[in-house]
Design a protein around this motif. Structure first.
Motif, PDB file in Angstrom:
ATOM      1  N   ALA A  57      16.606  60.289  15.242  1.00  0.00           N
ATOM      2  CA  ALA A  57      15.257  60.703  14.798  1.00  0.00           C
ATOM      3  C   ALA A  57      14.764  59.825  13.665  1.00  0.00           C
ATOM      4  O   ALA A  57      13.600  59.434  13.635  1.00  0.00           O
ATOM      5  CB  ALA A  57      15.304  62.175  14.372  1.00  0.00           C
ATOM      6  N   ARG A  58      15.689  59.484  12.733  1.00  0.00           N
ATOM      7  CA  ARG A  58      15.246  58.696  11.570  1.00  0.00           C
ATOM      8  C   ARG A  58      14.781  57.302  11.960  1.00  0.00           C
ATOM      9  O   ARG A  58      13.993  56.673  11.243  1.00  0.00           O
ATOM     10  CB  ARG A  58      16.389  58.613  10.543  1.00  0.00           C
ATOM     11  CG  ARG A  58      16.620  59.900   9.755  1.00  0.00           C
ATOM     12  CD  ARG A  58      17.355  59.642   8.443  1.00  0.00           C
ATOM     13  NE  ARG A  58      18.626  58.967   8.662  1.00  0.00           N
ATOM     14  CZ  ARG A  58      19.795  59.615   8.837  1.00  0.00           C
ATOM     15  NH1 ARG A  58      19.816  60.930   8.826  1.00  0.00           N
ATOM     16  NH2 ARG A  58      20.917  58.953   9.004  1.00  0.00           N
ATOM     17  N   ARG A  59      15.227  56.847  13.157  1.00  0.00           N
ATOM     18  CA  ARG A  59      14.782  55.516  13.599  1.00  0.00           C
ATOM     19  C   ARG A  59      13.351  55.545  14.141  1.00  0.00           C
ATOM     20  O   ARG A  59      12.671  54.524  14.207  1.00  0.00           O
ATOM     21  CB  ARG A  59      15.746  54.980  14.677  1.00  0.00           C
ATOM     22  CG  ARG A  59      17.114  54.592  14.139  1.00  0.00           C
ATOM     23  CD  ARG A  59      17.898  53.712  15.128  1.00  0.00           C
ATOM     24  NE  ARG A  59      18.389  54.488  16.272  1.00  0.00           N
ATOM     25  CZ  ARG A  59      19.572  55.126  16.285  1.00  0.00           C
ATOM     26  NH1 ARG A  59      20.327  55.125  15.202  1.00  0.00           N
ATOM     27  NH2 ARG A  59      19.972  55.799  17.349  1.00  0.00           N
ATOM     28  N   VAL A  60      12.864  56.707  14.508  1.00  0.00           N
ATOM     29  CA  VAL A  60      11.552  56.758  15.186  1.00  0.00           C
ATOM     30  C   VAL A  60      10.565  57.732  14.539  1.00  0.00           C
ATOM     31  O   VAL A  60       9.408  57.804  14.960  1.00  0.00           O
ATOM     32  CB  VAL A  60      11.733  57.134  16.679  1.00  0.00           C
ATOM     33  CG1 VAL A  60      12.351  55.954  17.442  1.00  0.00           C
ATOM     34  CG2 VAL A  60      12.579  58.395  16.856  1.00  0.00           C
ATOM     35  N   THR A  61      11.041  58.487  13.525  1.00  0.00           N
ATOM     36  CA  THR A  61      10.157  59.474  12.884  1.00  0.00           C
ATOM     37  C   THR A  61      10.418  59.444  11.375  1.00  0.00           C
ATOM     38  O   THR A  61      11.584  59.417  10.977  1.00  0.00           O
ATOM     39  CB  THR A  61      10.473  60.895  13.435  1.00  0.00           C
ATOM     40  OG1 THR A  61      10.213  60.910  14.842  1.00  0.00           O
ATOM     41  CG2 THR A  61       9.620  61.959  12.765  1.00  0.00           C
ATOM     42  N   PRO A  62       9.365  59.447  10.549  1.00  0.00           N
ATOM     43  CA  PRO A  62       9.580  59.402   9.091  1.00  0.00           C
ATOM     44  C   PRO A  62      10.506  60.535   8.634  1.00  0.00           C
ATOM     45  O   PRO A  62      10.250  61.715   8.911  1.00  0.00           O
ATOM     46  CB  PRO A  62       8.180  59.599   8.516  1.00  0.00           C
ATOM     47  CG  PRO A  62       7.252  59.213   9.594  1.00  0.00           C
ATOM     48  CD  PRO A  62       7.951  59.527  10.890  1.00  0.00           C
ATOM     49  N   GLY A  63      11.617  60.144   7.970  1.00  0.00           N
ATOM     50  CA  GLY A  63      12.553  61.147   7.473  1.00  0.00           C
ATOM     51  C   GLY A  63      13.290  61.888   8.576  1.00  0.00           C
ATOM     52  O   GLY A  63      14.031  62.819   8.316  1.00  0.00           O
ATOM     53  N   GLY A  64      13.040  61.510   9.819  1.00  0.00           N
ATOM     54  CA  GLY A  64      13.756  62.121  10.948  1.00  0.00           C
ATOM     55  C   GLY A  64      13.270  63.516  11.317  1.00  0.00           C
ATOM     56  O   GLY A  64      13.879  64.224  12.116  1.00  0.00           O
TER      57      GLY A  64
END
Ligand code: KE4
Length: 448
Positions: free
Chosen positions: A22-29
């Motif tokens: 998630a952290r790779r594709v969304t701010p803060g995961g």
């Protein structure tokens, strides 16, 4: 009394893998900051399913849930009536971009239960408060709004001035909680200058601000019971001062996104005898689906487009699936008049048990509770304002939170949030919660 053995750190392999992805594709995961466990540490639990009072996380841990999706799940998760209503609605389509019978039925229900004469549906609490403030400015012709330090009303620019909830959580995690409550970056000073800020539960400060600036103020917006600095309980004197703002021509806006249908069927307005000009709702009226609403006096609401000049619109406003879940939820609440008494009883006993467990362990806390909203502040208290709340020991709270979570109780992952009890929480859940809380308090003392 010896501290209990440390709870074995649970396996969170799948949550960790999901969090890394998630952290790779969304701010803060995460898709909402408070879910990131920033102020309590550790890996946020990714949830696979929920039923009744329980969540099951991605690693299969069954967790006793006190977040309830931050308020909507007052009936408990996976309520049969709500699920059936959703299944039936989905068989007729998911979105029409045109009016349908369900939004009329829900509007009739909300107006009947709250006393609002007219209501407009949107898709979040943020949209509801943002729209209500635009309406107040359009109706009064004034440009200033007044909010209270540590109150949170969603993420519209002008409301992210000295706000609570995740802004307080993040500021505390950075050690930045101070005199002024935190504000968001990205809000131009020119916008922020149109938001006046006063202190919650300080009637003298409010009266003074209204005397000086009341003629310029379009709206005074407040949380009737604050959930977003942790729970803050309004004093009768403060509520009276709020209503005096109307004498200056300002509209009084009760932000009931959290308290609406939570504290009573008529919300905090019923419980506290408020007479706002407009109210905002969210959370429970969507039954777990995205719904917000604002409403009140017809004379004011008729300023909203297409009837009046204040524009507000939404592709998914009145979405049939969301309306179906909201209707089923409100009908279930209306059909169970004893529900609010049971929520009151459970949460009152929870508060008493927590205070006793903390005292036995020699941990200093104070508990603020209204109905099924509760916060354990890690300080002696009393906690009646943002300033008071900001003095809490957030490190101790974080350790206690982890002690609960390791033993299967999922508390709100921030000192500055409320927890929420549902109709699915019963005697077994209360006993389990207090037993785990006692162990976590003892572990906290043992760690000192
Ligand atoms: P939403 O836009 O999140 O639906 O509602 C904003 C809002 C407005 N007013 C009040 C009193 C609220 O409590 C909220 C949202 N509450 C937070 C919990 N503190 C939602 C959880 C989150 O931000 O993830």
């Amino acid at each position: 009394m010896t501290a209990p053995p440390q709870a074995a750190p649970p396996v969170t392999t799948v949550s960790q893998e999901l969090f890394a992805r998630a952290r790779r594709v969304t701010p803060g995961g995460v898709n909402s900051p408070v879910r990131a466990f920033k102020s309590v540490g550790g890996t946020p639990r990714f949830i696979a399913s929920a039923s009744g009072a329980f969540l099951t996380d991605a690693d299969g841990h069954r967790l006793l849930d006190y977040i309830g999706s931050w308020g909507p799940m007052i009936l408990g998760h996976d309520h049969a009536g709500v699920r059936q209503a959703l299944v039936e609605a989905a068989q007729s389509g998911t979105s029409f971009g045109a009016p349908g019978w369900r939004e009329v039925a829900l509007a009739e229900t909300v107006t009947r239960l709250t006393g609002a004469q007219k209501v407009r549906f949107v898709s979040s609490g943020t949209e509801a408060t943002m729209s209500a403030l635009r309406l107040a400015r359009g109706y009064t012709g004034r440009k200033y709004i007044l909010k209270f330090r540590g109150n949170y009303h969603g993420h519209a620019d002008g409301l992210l001035v000295e706000a609570g909830s995740g802004l307080m959580t993040d500021a505390a995690a950075l050690g930045h909680l101070g005199g002024a409550a935190p504000s968001s970056a990205g809000v131009p000073a020119e916008y922020a200058a149109l938001t006046l800020v006063s202190e919650y539960n300080d009637p003298a400060a409010l009266d003074a601000l209204l005397a000086a600036r009341g003629h310029e103020i379009a709206a005074v917006i407040f949380e009737p019971v604050v959930g977003n600095a942790g729970v803050l309980i309004p004093t009768p004197e403060f509520l009276a001062a709020l209503h005096r703002s109307r004498k200056r021509g300002a509209l009084l806006i009760a932000d009931e996104v959290m308290t609406g249908f939570r504290l009573a069927l008529g919300g905090a307005t019923e419980l506290l005898g408020l007479t706002p000009d407009l109210s905002c709702w969210g959370k429970i009226i969507g039954g777990g689906l995205p719904v917000g609403a604002y409403g009140g006096r017809a004379e004011v609401m008729d300023y909203v487009s297409p009837q009046g000049p204040v524009y507000q619109a939404g592709t998914l406003s009145g979405n049939p699936l969301a309306m179906a879940a909201g209707l089923a939820t409100l009908h279930a609440l209306e059909a169970d008049p004893g529900l609010y008494g049971r929520l009151e009883n459970y949460t009152a006993r929870l508060a008493q048990g927590l205070l006793a467990a903390a005292a036995e362990a020699g941990v200093v806390v104070c508990v603020n509770r209204v109905g099924s909203m509760l916060t354990v502040f890690f300080q002696a208290g009393p906690v009646a304002s943002y300033q008071d709340a900001a003095h809490s020991d957030t490190a101790a709270f974080a350790a206690w939170f982890q002690g609960l979570l390791a033993r299967g109780v999922y508390w709100a992952p921030s000192q500055f949030e409320s927890i929420f009890v549902s109709a699915a929480h019963g005697e077994t859940e209360l006993e389990a919660t207090l037993s785990v809380a006692r162990a976590a308090f003892l572990e906290l003392r043992g760690a000192r």
